[in-house]
Write a protein that holds these residues in place. Sequence first.
Motif, short mmCIF file in Angstrom:
data_model
loop_
_atom_site.label_atom_id
_atom_site.label_comp_id
_atom_site.label_asym_id
_atom_site.label_seq_id
_atom_site.Cartn_x
_atom_site.Cartn_y
_atom_site.Cartn_z
N THR A 34 42.74 22.80 32.59
CA THR A 34 42.54 23.08 34.01
C THR A 34 43.34 24.32 34.41
O THR A 34 42.87 25.15 35.17
CB THR A 34 42.93 21.87 34.87
N ASN A 93 31.91 17.61 30.17
CA ASN A 93 33.36 17.58 30.44
C ASN A 93 33.77 18.47 31.60
O ASN A 93 34.94 18.50 31.96
CB ASN A 93 34.13 18.01 29.19
N ALA A 101 33.29 18.44 34.87
CA ALA A 101 33.82 17.80 36.08
C ALA A 101 35.27 17.37 35.87
O ALA A 101 36.10 17.50 36.77
CB ALA A 101 32.97 16.60 36.46
N ARG A 102 35.60 16.90 34.66
CA ARG A 102 36.98 16.50 34.38
C ARG A 102 37.92 17.70 34.37
O ARG A 102 39.04 17.63 34.86
CB ARG A 102 37.07 15.76 33.06
N VAL A 103 37.48 18.81 33.79
CA VAL A 103 38.32 20.00 33.74
C VAL A 103 38.55 20.54 35.15
O VAL A 103 39.67 20.87 35.53
CB VAL A 103 37.70 21.08 32.82
N GLY A 121 38.38 18.93 37.97
CA GLY A 121 39.16 17.98 38.74
C GLY A 121 40.57 17.75 38.23
O GLY A 121 41.35 17.03 38.84
N ARG A 153 41.42 16.21 35.44
CA ARG A 153 41.54 14.89 34.81
C ARG A 153 41.33 15.00 33.30
O ARG A 153 40.66 14.18 32.70
CB ARG A 153 40.51 13.95 35.42
N THR A 154 41.90 16.02 32.68
CA THR A 154 41.67 16.22 31.25
C THR A 154 42.78 15.68 30.38
O THR A 154 42.67 15.67 29.18
CB THR A 154 41.50 17.73 30.93
N ALA A 173 41.73 12.37 28.35
CA ALA A 173 40.45 12.41 27.64
C ALA A 173 40.63 12.74 26.17
O ALA A 173 40.02 12.12 25.31
CB ALA A 173 39.53 13.43 28.29
#
Length: 158
Positions: A111, A137, A139-141, A143, A145-146, A149
Motif C-alpha cells: 500500500t 487483490n 481492493a486489499r492493496v 484499502g 489490508r495486505t 494476506a
Amino acid sequence: MACGRGEPTAEDCAIRCWSDALKKLNSHREPNGQWRADCPVPGCKSLRAIEYDAPGKHVRWRSFCGHHDREAMRPYLAGLVGPCMPGGRAGRTIDRSELIALALTDMPPMTMRLEMLRLAGLGTAEALDKLGVRPDNRARVIGGRTGGASKRTRNRRS
C-alpha cells in the motif's frame, strides 16, 4: 483548483499559463474562442497543430498535427505547460512534507508503494499495474489490508 499554478478558472489558466508558455509556438486566440499554437515537437513545422480551450473546469487540448498524435506531443507540451497539463502528471513537484508523512505512516508495504507511485503522479490503476497487483487483490492493496494476506497464502502452502 482549475490550474496547477493557482489561477481561479480554466479560462484564466488558458490565457495566462498556456498562452504564455506557448508564445514561442505562435499561440493565438481565434474568433471562435479557441486558442491555437504550432506543434511543440522540435523540428516539426506544422502550423496551428494544437487547439486548446477551457469549456469547463480544466483546459482541454487536441492535436491537429499531420505528423504527430496527442501521445507524441504530450511530453513536449507538458514540458512547456508544466503543472497546468491535464492529468497532473507533468511538472508536479512532490511536497517534502507529503513525502515525510507517507514515510512515517504505518501501512503495509504494498500500500505504501502504491501511495508513493500515486504521489509521483500516476493514476491508481496505472500504479497497480506497475506493481503487478492482480485484479482480485487490488481492493486489499488500496484499502491497506495486505498485511495478513501474504501470511495466509504462505501457511496454505506449508
